[in-house]
Design a protein around this motif. Structure first.
Motif, PDB file in Angstrom:
ATOM      1  N   THR A   9      -7.922   8.963 -15.858  1.00 41.54           N
ATOM      2  CA  THR A   9      -7.109   8.822 -17.327  1.00 41.54           C
ATOM      3  C   THR A   9      -7.381   9.936 -18.129  1.00 41.54           C
ATOM      4  OG1 THR A   9      -7.317   6.524 -16.717  1.00 41.54           O
ATOM      5  CG2 THR A   9      -6.680   7.197 -19.076  1.00 41.54           C
ATOM      6  N   ALA A  10      -8.739  10.485 -18.284  1.00 40.51           N
ATOM      7  CA  ALA A  10      -9.292  11.310 -19.145  1.00 40.51           C
ATOM      8  C   ALA A  10      -8.528  12.779 -18.598  1.00 40.51           C
ATOM      9  CB  ALA A  10     -10.554  11.576 -18.975  1.00 40.51           C
ATOM     10  N   ILE A  11      -8.554  13.212 -17.449  1.00 40.06           N
ATOM     11  CA  ILE A  11      -7.985  14.249 -17.075  1.00 40.06           C
ATOM     12  C   ILE A  11      -6.253  14.137 -17.344  1.00 40.06           C
ATOM     13  CG2 ILE A  11      -7.280  15.566 -14.987  1.00 40.06           C
ATOM     14  CD1 ILE A  11      -9.930  14.752 -13.775  1.00 40.06           C
ATOM     15  N   VAL A  12      -5.763  13.263 -17.027  1.00 36.39           N
ATOM     16  CA  VAL A  12      -4.323  13.041 -17.097  1.00 36.39           C
ATOM     17  C   VAL A  12      -3.986  13.268 -18.675  1.00 36.39           C
ATOM     18  CG1 VAL A  12      -2.238  11.349 -16.948  1.00 36.39           C
ATOM     19  CG2 VAL A  12      -3.932  11.669 -15.183  1.00 36.39           C
ATOM     20  N   VAL A  13      -4.796  12.484 -19.474  1.00 37.48           N
ATOM     21  CA  VAL A  13      -4.485  12.819 -21.311  1.00 37.48           C
ATOM     22  C   VAL A  13      -4.528  14.079 -21.529  1.00 37.48           C
ATOM     23  CG1 VAL A  13      -5.534  12.216 -23.370  1.00 37.48           C
ATOM     24  CG2 VAL A  13      -5.395  10.336 -21.662  1.00 37.48           C
ATOM     25  N   VAL A  14      -5.604  14.796 -21.035  1.00 39.66           N
ATOM     26  CA  VAL A  14      -5.591  16.322 -21.615  1.00 39.66           C
ATOM     27  C   VAL A  14      -4.547  17.054 -20.955  1.00 39.66           C
ATOM     28  CG1 VAL A  14      -7.059  18.432 -21.212  1.00 39.66           C
ATOM     29  CG2 VAL A  14      -8.413  16.216 -21.568  1.00 39.66           C
ATOM     30  N   PHE A  34       2.126   7.511 -15.438  1.00 38.89           N
ATOM     31  CA  PHE A  34       0.827   7.283 -14.733  1.00 38.89           C
ATOM     32  C   PHE A  34       0.226   5.943 -15.344  1.00 38.89           C
ATOM     33  CE2 PHE A  34      -3.998   7.606 -15.554  1.00 38.89           C
ATOM     34  CZ  PHE A  34      -4.231   7.574 -14.394  1.00 38.89           C
ATOM     35  N   LEU A  35       0.144   5.703 -16.746  1.00 41.01           N
ATOM     36  CA  LEU A  35      -0.413   4.471 -17.262  1.00 41.01           C
ATOM     37  C   LEU A  35       0.427   3.461 -16.630  1.00 41.01           C
ATOM     38  CD1 LEU A  35      -1.067   5.783 -20.824  1.00 41.01           C
ATOM     39  CD2 LEU A  35      -2.864   5.476 -18.922  1.00 41.01           C
ATOM     40  N   LEU A  47      -2.500   1.720 -24.806  1.00 36.82           N
ATOM     41  CA  LEU A  47      -3.084   3.097 -24.258  1.00 36.82           C
ATOM     42  C   LEU A  47      -2.272   4.413 -24.716  1.00 36.82           C
ATOM     43  CD1 LEU A  47      -6.042   4.091 -23.749  1.00 36.82           C
ATOM     44  CD2 LEU A  47      -5.357   3.889 -21.322  1.00 36.82           C
ATOM     45  N   HIS A  48      -0.847   4.242 -24.123  1.00 34.90           N
ATOM     46  CA  HIS A  48      -0.013   5.506 -24.410  1.00 34.90           C
ATOM     47  C   HIS A  48       0.043   5.433 -26.104  1.00 34.90           C
ATOM     48  CE1 HIS A  48       3.838   7.493 -24.603  1.00 34.90           C
ATOM     49  NE2 HIS A  48       3.450   7.829 -23.473  1.00 34.90           N
ATOM     50  N   GLY A  49       0.164   4.406 -26.619  1.00 33.64           N
ATOM     51  CA  GLY A  49       0.557   4.292 -28.004  1.00 33.64           C
ATOM     52  C   GLY A  49      -0.668   5.186 -28.952  1.00 33.64           C
ATOM     53  N   VAL A  50      -1.737   4.865 -28.369  1.00 32.18           N
ATOM     54  CA  VAL A  50      -2.877   5.328 -29.037  1.00 32.18           C
ATOM     55  C   VAL A  50      -2.994   6.926 -28.878  1.00 32.18           C
ATOM     56  CG1 VAL A  50      -5.631   5.318 -29.185  1.00 32.18           C
ATOM     57  CG2 VAL A  50      -4.359   3.432 -29.344  1.00 32.18           C
ATOM     58  N   THR A  51      -3.050   7.255 -27.445  1.00 32.05           N
ATOM     59  CA  THR A  51      -3.133   8.573 -27.062  1.00 32.05           C
ATOM     60  C   THR A  51      -1.956   9.487 -27.736  1.00 32.05           C
ATOM     61  OG1 THR A  51      -3.858   7.820 -24.981  1.00 32.05           O
ATOM     62  CG2 THR A  51      -3.037   9.963 -25.159  1.00 32.05           C
ATOM     63  N   VAL A  98      10.633  -0.158 -17.086  1.00 29.42           N
ATOM     64  CA  VAL A  98       9.916   1.233 -17.632  1.00 29.42           C
ATOM     65  C   VAL A  98      10.181   2.399 -16.871  1.00 29.42           C
ATOM     66  CG1 VAL A  98       7.854   2.290 -18.288  1.00 29.42           C
ATOM     67  CG2 VAL A  98       8.119  -0.262 -18.706  1.00 29.42           C
ATOM     68  N   TYR A  99      10.216   2.553 -15.414  1.00 31.09           N
ATOM     69  CA  TYR A  99      10.303   3.538 -14.728  1.00 31.09           C
ATOM     70  C   TYR A  99      11.884   4.001 -14.810  1.00 31.09           C
ATOM     71  CZ  TYR A  99       5.523   3.713 -12.623  1.00 31.09           C
ATOM     72  OH  TYR A  99       4.487   3.726 -12.390  1.00 31.09           O
ATOM     73  N   LEU A 100      12.614   3.165 -14.375  1.00 27.72           N
ATOM     74  CA  LEU A 100      14.002   3.516 -14.312  1.00 27.72           C
ATOM     75  C   LEU A 100      14.513   3.895 -15.790  1.00 27.72           C
ATOM     76  CD1 LEU A 100      15.424   0.313 -12.576  1.00 27.72           C
ATOM     77  CD2 LEU A 100      15.362   2.552 -11.647  1.00 27.72           C
ATOM     78  N   VAL A 101      14.253   3.247 -16.980  1.00 27.17           N
ATOM     79  CA  VAL A 101      14.803   3.787 -18.137  1.00 27.17           C
ATOM     80  C   VAL A 101      13.876   5.380 -18.415  1.00 27.17           C
ATOM     81  CG1 VAL A 101      14.625   3.619 -20.999  1.00 27.17           C
ATOM     82  CG2 VAL A 101      15.035   1.391 -19.324  1.00 27.17           C
ATOM     83  N   LEU A 102      12.800   5.285 -18.182  1.00 29.33           N
ATOM     84  CA  LEU A 102      12.135   6.640 -18.481  1.00 29.33           C
ATOM     85  C   LEU A 102      12.879   8.006 -17.342  1.00 29.33           C
ATOM     86  CD1 LEU A 102       8.277   6.161 -18.059  1.00 29.33           C
ATOM     87  CD2 LEU A 102       9.358   7.350 -19.853  1.00 29.33           C
TER      88      LEU A 102
END
Length: 249
Positions: A9-14, A34-35, A47-51, A98-102
């Protein structure tokens, strides 16, 4: 939350914060994908909202001289209307949605005719933008490519685009945290994320954003707009495939 998942998660965030720092959108889509794969929908949204709130907020700070504030204000009027609508219908998505709309977002964004005049600097366009983008954010977690349509077709420079989008996206992700963390929390399983994961991702999002700013400064406006298109088409196709595969399981 295992040490391995925390490290990934840390690597993906960066990495995704760096992409967002350059293009203002692609990183957020990849991070949400990913999340959603690794966590429950509620946990992913939080988590996505905070990031993304930290990433976009920090990007707004380091590009603050280029923010067009009147666009931010009118955009938020539409965002508040979308939040009220979602509160009334109490809608929460599942992973396939979520995936389909994304995945659909980039294709919809690039198929919108220029004749529609979706230039955010034109009268009344900014509130419409705020409503549509916030509604999509509360459905798929992110709506950068649609937001990009309103900005790329404007006379704004790449720095004004990234800076002003950063402010509007920060407010949209804070709205998402409010909705999924408070207003619609009873409709979802508890996120059950340890407090330290939020503390961990915040500085990593800022680090990636700093890298992205450095790379953005090395690009010209043409490169910025063309690379955005290529990245989003590939990403959209993959996410659509993922969403369909979940529906067929």
């Amino acid at each position: 939350m295992t040490p391995t998942l925390a490290a990934i998660t840390a690597i993906v965030v960066v990495v995704t914060a760096t992409l967002s720092g350059i293009f203002g959108m692609a990183g957020g889509m990849i991070l949400m994908a990913f999340l959603t794969f690794a966590y429950s929908v509620g946990a992913a949204m939080m988590l996505h909202g905070v990031t993304q709130a930290v990433s976009n907020g920090y990007r707004a700070v380091i590009n603050r001289s280029d923010i067009v504030w009147w666009l931010v204000a009118t955009n938020m009027a539409g965002s508040l209307a979308a939040l009220v609508l979602f509160m009334l219908v109490s809608f929460v998505p599942d992973k396939a949605t979520v995936y389909l709309v994304l995945g659909a977002i980039p294709f919809v964004a690039f198929s919108i005719p220029k004749s529609w005049g979706l230039d955010i600097t034109k009268p009344f366009v900014a509130p419409v933008c705020g409503f549509v983008v916030t509604a999509l954010t509360l459905t798929a977690g992110v709506a950068g490519p649609i937001l990009d349509v309103f900005f790329v077709r404007s006379p704004l420079t790449r720095h004004q685009i990234v800076a002003t989008k950063a402010v509007t996206q920060t407010l949209q992700h804070l709205t998402k945290l409010l909705y999924f963390g408070v207003l619609a929390a009873h409709l979802l399983p508890a996120a059950d994320l340890p407090w330290w994961i939020y503390v961990m991702v915040a500085p990593l999002a800022m680090l990636g954003t700093t890298f992205g700013k450095m790379l953005l400064d090395r690009m010209n406006d043409g490169q910025f707009k063309s690379w955005s298109r290529y990245i989003l088409f590939v990403l959209g196709a993959f996410l659509l495939w993922r969403g369909v595969s979940l529906l067929l399981v």
